[in-house]
Design a protein around this motif. Structure first.
Motif, PDB file in Angstrom:
ATOM      1  N   TYR A 405       0.819  -1.235   0.000  1.00 18.69           N
ATOM      2  CA  TYR A 405       0.000   0.000   0.000  1.00 18.69           C
ATOM      3  C   TYR A 405       0.841   1.269   0.000  1.00 18.69           C
ATOM      4  CZ  TYR A 405      -0.131   0.224   5.283  1.00 18.69           C
ATOM      5  OH  TYR A 405       0.127   0.307   6.631  1.00 18.69           O
ATOM      6  N   GLU A 406       0.180   2.360  -0.407  1.00 17.68           N
ATOM      7  CA  GLU A 406       0.809   3.666  -0.658  1.00 17.68           C
ATOM      8  C   GLU A 406       1.839   3.586  -1.781  1.00 17.68           C
ATOM      9  OE1 GLU A 406      -0.962   5.553   0.747  1.00 17.68           O
ATOM     10  OE2 GLU A 406      -1.567   4.652   2.621  1.00 17.68           O
ATOM     11  N   GLY A 407       1.639   2.641  -2.696  1.00 20.75           N
ATOM     12  CA  GLY A 407       2.535   2.484  -3.832  1.00 20.75           C
ATOM     13  C   GLY A 407       3.423   1.271  -3.682  1.00 20.75           C
ATOM     14  N   THR A 408       3.327   0.324  -4.604  1.00 21.66           N
ATOM     15  CA  THR A 408       4.115  -0.889  -4.540  1.00 21.66           C
ATOM     16  C   THR A 408       5.604  -0.592  -4.728  1.00 21.66           C
ATOM     17  OG1 THR A 408       3.961  -1.279  -6.916  1.00 21.66           O
ATOM     18  CG2 THR A 408       2.204  -2.198  -5.539  1.00 21.66           C
ATOM     19  N   GLU A 409       6.427  -1.610  -4.473  1.00 18.36           N
ATOM     20  CA  GLU A 409       7.866  -1.467  -4.688  1.00 18.36           C
ATOM     21  C   GLU A 409       8.157  -1.052  -6.135  1.00 18.36           C
ATOM     22  OE1 GLU A 409      11.274  -4.717  -5.265  1.00 18.36           O
ATOM     23  OE2 GLU A 409      10.618  -4.550  -3.172  1.00 18.36           O
ATOM     24  N   SER A 410       7.440  -1.645  -7.082  1.00 24.49           N
ATOM     25  CA  SER A 410       7.667  -1.325  -8.494  1.00 24.49           C
ATOM     26  C   SER A 410       7.345   0.128  -8.796  1.00 24.49           C
ATOM     27  CB  SER A 410       6.811  -2.245  -9.380  1.00 24.49           C
ATOM     28  OG  SER A 410       7.173  -3.597  -9.194  1.00 24.49           O
ATOM     29  N   ILE A 411       6.242   0.631  -8.240  1.00 21.27           N
ATOM     30  CA  ILE A 411       5.868   2.023  -8.476  1.00 21.27           C
ATOM     31  C   ILE A 411       6.894   2.973  -7.865  1.00 21.27           C
ATOM     32  CG2 ILE A 411       4.166   3.793  -7.913  1.00 21.27           C
ATOM     33  CD1 ILE A 411       3.345   1.943 -10.194  1.00 21.27           C
ATOM     34  N   GLN A 412       7.353   2.661  -6.655  1.00 19.14           N
ATOM     35  CA  GLN A 412       8.382   3.517  -6.039  1.00 19.14           C
ATOM     36  C   GLN A 412       9.638   3.517  -6.903  1.00 19.14           C
ATOM     37  OE1 GLN A 412       7.147   5.161  -3.559  1.00 19.14           O
ATOM     38  NE2 GLN A 412       5.401   3.795  -3.255  1.00 19.14           N
ATOM     39  N   ALA A 413      10.020   2.348  -7.422  1.00 19.21           N
ATOM     40  CA  ALA A 413      11.217   2.256  -8.255  1.00 19.21           C
ATOM     41  C   ALA A 413      11.072   3.099  -9.521  1.00 19.21           C
ATOM     42  CB  ALA A 413      11.485   0.800  -8.620  1.00 19.21           C
ATOM     43  N   LEU A 414       9.884   3.110 -10.110  1.00 17.46           N
ATOM     44  CA  LEU A 414       9.679   3.899 -11.331  1.00 17.46           C
ATOM     45  C   LEU A 414       9.685   5.394 -11.037  1.00 17.46           C
ATOM     46  CD1 LEU A 414       6.970   1.802 -13.219  1.00 17.46           C
ATOM     47  CD2 LEU A 414       9.454   1.781 -13.496  1.00 17.46           C
ATOM     48  N   LEU A 415       9.160   5.784  -9.889  1.00 15.50           N
ATOM     49  CA  LEU A 415       9.213   7.193  -9.497  1.00 15.50           C
ATOM     50  C   LEU A 415      10.660   7.638  -9.307  1.00 15.50           C
ATOM     51  CD1 LEU A 415       6.299   7.268  -6.872  1.00 15.50           C
ATOM     52  CD2 LEU A 415       6.284   8.322  -9.146  1.00 15.50           C
ATOM     53  N   ILE A 416      11.430   6.803  -8.614  1.00 18.12           N
ATOM     54  CA  ILE A 416      12.831   7.122  -8.371  1.00 18.12           C
ATOM     55  C   ILE A 416      13.617   7.070  -9.682  1.00 18.12           C
ATOM     56  CG2 ILE A 416      14.925   6.398  -7.148  1.00 18.12           C
ATOM     57  CD1 ILE A 416      12.912   5.140  -5.051  1.00 18.12           C
ATOM     58  N   GLY A 417      13.333   6.055 -10.503  1.00  9.70           N
ATOM     59  CA  GLY A 417      14.020   5.932 -11.778  1.00  9.70           C
ATOM     60  C   GLY A 417      13.781   7.122 -12.685  1.00  9.70           C
ATOM     61  N   ARG A 418      12.563   7.618 -12.695  1.00  6.30           N
ATOM     62  CA  ARG A 418      12.263   8.814 -13.500  1.00  6.30           C
ATOM     63  C   ARG A 418      13.055  10.007 -13.011  1.00  6.30           C
ATOM     64  NH1 ARG A 418       6.089  10.411 -13.500  1.00  6.30           N
ATOM     65  NH2 ARG A 418       6.627  10.909 -11.335  1.00  6.30           N
ATOM     66  N   ASP A 419      13.179  10.114 -11.690  1.00  4.43           N
ATOM     67  CA  ASP A 419      13.935  11.233 -11.116  1.00  4.43           C
ATOM     68  C   ASP A 419      15.425  11.098 -11.454  1.00  4.43           C
ATOM     69  OD1 ASP A 419      13.991  13.618  -9.411  1.00  4.43           O
ATOM     70  OD2 ASP A 419      15.101  12.351  -7.995  1.00  4.43           O
ATOM     71  N   LEU A 420      15.937   9.879 -11.443  1.00  2.99           N
ATOM     72  CA  LEU A 420      17.361   9.651 -11.723  1.00  2.99           C
ATOM     73  C   LEU A 420      17.710   9.909 -13.177  1.00  2.99           C
ATOM     74  CD1 LEU A 420      18.079   6.362  -9.724  1.00  2.99           C
ATOM     75  CD2 LEU A 420      18.956   8.639  -9.178  1.00  2.99           C
ATOM     76  N   THR A 421      16.856   9.425 -14.077  1.00  3.16           N
ATOM     77  CA  THR A 421      17.199   9.430 -15.507  1.00  3.16           C
ATOM     78  C   THR A 421      16.568  10.563 -16.294  1.00  3.16           C
ATOM     79  OG1 THR A 421      15.322   8.017 -16.134  1.00  3.16           O
ATOM     80  CG2 THR A 421      17.350   6.912 -15.397  1.00  3.16           C
ATOM     81  N   GLY A 422      15.493  11.139 -15.737  1.00  4.91           N
ATOM     82  CA  GLY A 422      14.754  12.139 -16.503  1.00  4.91           C
ATOM     83  C   GLY A 422      13.844  11.516 -17.537  1.00  4.91           C
ATOM     84  N   ILE A 423      13.715  10.190 -17.509  1.00  6.29           N
ATOM     85  CA  ILE A 423      12.882   9.471 -18.485  1.00  6.29           C
ATOM     86  C   ILE A 423      11.784   8.727 -17.744  1.00  6.29           C
ATOM     87  CG2 ILE A 423      12.859   7.695 -20.273  1.00  6.29           C
ATOM     88  CD1 ILE A 423      15.868   8.228 -20.646  1.00  6.29           C
ATOM     89  N   SER A 424      10.536   8.917 -18.137  1.00  8.56           N
ATOM     90  CA  SER A 424       9.429   8.236 -17.492  1.00  8.56           C
ATOM     91  C   SER A 424       9.218   6.864 -18.097  1.00  8.56           C
ATOM     92  CB  SER A 424       8.131   9.044 -17.653  1.00  8.56           C
ATOM     93  OG  SER A 424       7.040   8.331 -17.098  1.00  8.56           O
ATOM     94  N   ALA A 425       9.105   5.854 -17.219  1.00 13.50           N
ATOM     95  CA  ALA A 425       8.793   4.486 -17.654  1.00 13.50           C
ATOM     96  C   ALA A 425       7.303   4.199 -17.549  1.00 13.50           C
ATOM     97  CB  ALA A 425       9.588   3.484 -16.829  1.00 13.50           C
ATOM     98  N   PHE A 426       6.522   5.200 -17.141  1.00 14.80           N
ATOM     99  CA  PHE A 426       5.069   5.037 -17.078  1.00 14.80           C
ATOM    100  C   PHE A 426       4.502   5.227 -18.494  1.00 14.80           C
ATOM    101  CE2 PHE A 426       6.159   6.419 -12.774  1.00 14.80           C
ATOM    102  CZ  PHE A 426       5.470   5.483 -11.999  1.00 14.80           C
ATOM    103  N   HIS A 427       3.691   4.309 -18.934  1.00 16.80           N
ATOM    104  CA  HIS A 427       3.114   4.420 -20.289  1.00 16.80           C
ATOM    105  C   HIS A 427       1.615   4.213 -20.210  1.00 16.80           C
ATOM    106  CE1 HIS A 427       7.111   4.484 -22.037  1.00 16.80           C
ATOM    107  NE2 HIS A 427       7.413   3.387 -21.356  1.00 16.80           N
TER     108      HIS A 427
END
Length: 427
Positions: A405-427
């Motif tokens: 809850y409050e966002g799965t591990e995968s969702i947290q990783a994608l939020l952090i990954g977007r911040d790190l790379t500047g590229i969104s993996a959300f489609h």
């Protein structure tokens, strides 16, 4: 330990650098059967780096009250978890102890620092995850939504009763078809004269079937996601308790159906202007989940340490075996990392500089750590680790909900990954 555990009214004690082959003073005696039950739930105040040694007295008072509640209610909560029952009176007791606000500020609410709020989340979850989730739902989500986005009248009506546990609140965002993809929610709010008419479904909503008011997130005809205050007695609102859960069994989550629910125009939270408003609430609660995970991790580590000191196998305490000492050391390393994470982010929160991805990384780190520690503790306890009376299996199961809850591990990783790379993996 060379002395009995100290309560959090003084600087917490630390774990010794080596695990003794005999129990510390005040510890459970070394026996073939080993310590069980309440002995395994006794707090040891593990703080190897003295992370919490300088907690201010005002914050420590909240911590002490939480410790007392957790210790006094442990047996009752364990029984409720086993039966799948929600001891609502304990939720109200948390309110009377002023432990429900999760640090939310507002008219009539007692000031609570981010550190104090975190320590309360940690300590209550060290006792039981269901009671920790009560705080997350009641204070972290429902109360915070109204405090941040409500009108003066809405705040006057709901803040104090929710904080005191006189009323129970829910936060309805997740839907049966939209969990991680919550931004795509389908619940609608259509204006009809002097009313809003709500239709849709929500799922996994804590307090949604046993509470008084639900903050329902719905999409208007203009496509804007807004929050609405819906009293659960309103015609067309149906909250059905979800049965068959194997996690957080001592709090009820609901599947909510909204069928032409008519509420007055002023039931909308005026400060909500889009999904970003809901996201603001979730940002704050993600740090709370990190603290809760730390509480669970502390409980299972200390249970494993107590058990290893007191259980005899092959004529020796488990704690005397090299493999056990290595495991305990690995657990302590992870636990200490989790403590440092929470303490530092509480300082960032206090300074107003905490970012969404910092909170996401805290949840990511601590729920992963808690899962790891619970698995090791369960194994160290052997067959005794699956007995509910020994608590570890309850924490292991409850951590699974925090992990989601409050966002799965995968969702947290994608939020952090977007911040790190500047590229969104959300489609």
């Amino acid at each position: 330990m060379t002395s009995p555990p100290t309560p959090p009214t003084s600087a917490p004690a630390t774990v010794p650098t080596t695990v003794p082959t005999a129990p510390a003073a005040g510890a459970a005696p070394v026996t073939a059967s080993g310590p069980t039950g309440r002995e395994l739930a006794t707090a040891l105040d593990t703080d190897y780096y003295a992370v919490f040694a300088d907690v201010p007295e005002a914050d420590r008072q909240f911590w002490t009250r939480a410790r007392t509640f957790a210790d006094e209610t442990l047996d009752e909560v364990n029984e409720a978890w086993d039966a799948g029952e929600y001891p609502v009176h304990l939720a109200r007791r948390l309110g009377r102890l002023d432990l429900l606000t999760d640090g939310v500020a507002g008219p009539g609410l007692t000031p609570m620092s981010p550190l104090a709020a975190g320590l309360v989340n940690m300590e209550i979850s060290r006792g039981d995850g269901s009671m920790g989730t009560v705080i997350a739902v009641q204070g972290g989500l429902a109360l915070r939504s109204i405090a941040l986005f409500g009108s003066d009248e809405q705040k006057a009506t709901w803040l104090v009763p929710l904080a005191r546990g006189e009323k129970l609140g829910a936060f309805a965002l997740t839907e049966p078809a939209h969990g991680s993809d919550s931004v795509a929610l389908e619940t609608t709010a259509v204006r009809d004269g002097e009313h809003w008419v709500l239709n849709g479904e929500k799922k996994w909503i804590g307090n949604g079937s046993v509470g008084d008011v639900t903050v329902v997130w719905a999409r208007t005809e203009q496509g804007v996601v807004r929050g609405f205050l819906v009293e659960q007695s309103t015609p067309g609102y149906r909250g059905e308790t979800i049965r068959g859960k194997a996690s957080l069994r001592a709090i009820h989550q609901a599947h909510i159906t909204l069928s032409d629910v008519r509420i007055p125009l002023d039931a909308v939270l005026p400060g909500t202007t889009g999904f970003k408003s809901a996201g603001t609430v979730l940002l704050a609660t993600r740090l709370g989940v990190a603290w809760a995970a730390l509480g669970h991790a502390t409980a299972v580590f200390e249970a494993a340490l107590t058990y290893a000191r007191g259980r005899v196998q092959f004529g020796r305490p488990l704690a005397s075996f090299q493999l056990v000492q290595e495991r305990l050391t690995r657990m302590l390393a992870t636990l200490t990392t989790m403590q440092l994470t929470c303490r530092h982010l509480a300082a960032l929160d206090q300074a107003g500089t905490l970012t969404p991805t910092q909170a996401a990384l805290a949840k990511y780190t601590n729920t992963r750590g808690a899962r790891e520690l619970a698995a090791i503790a369960r194994d160290l306890l052997g067959g005794n680790g699956i007995l509910l009376e020994n608590h570890v299996i309850r924490h292991l199961a409850d951590i699974e909900s925090l992990h989601t809850y409050e966002g799965t591990e995968s969702i947290q990783a994608l939020l952090i990954g977007r911040d790190l790379t500047g590229i969104s993996a959300f489609h």
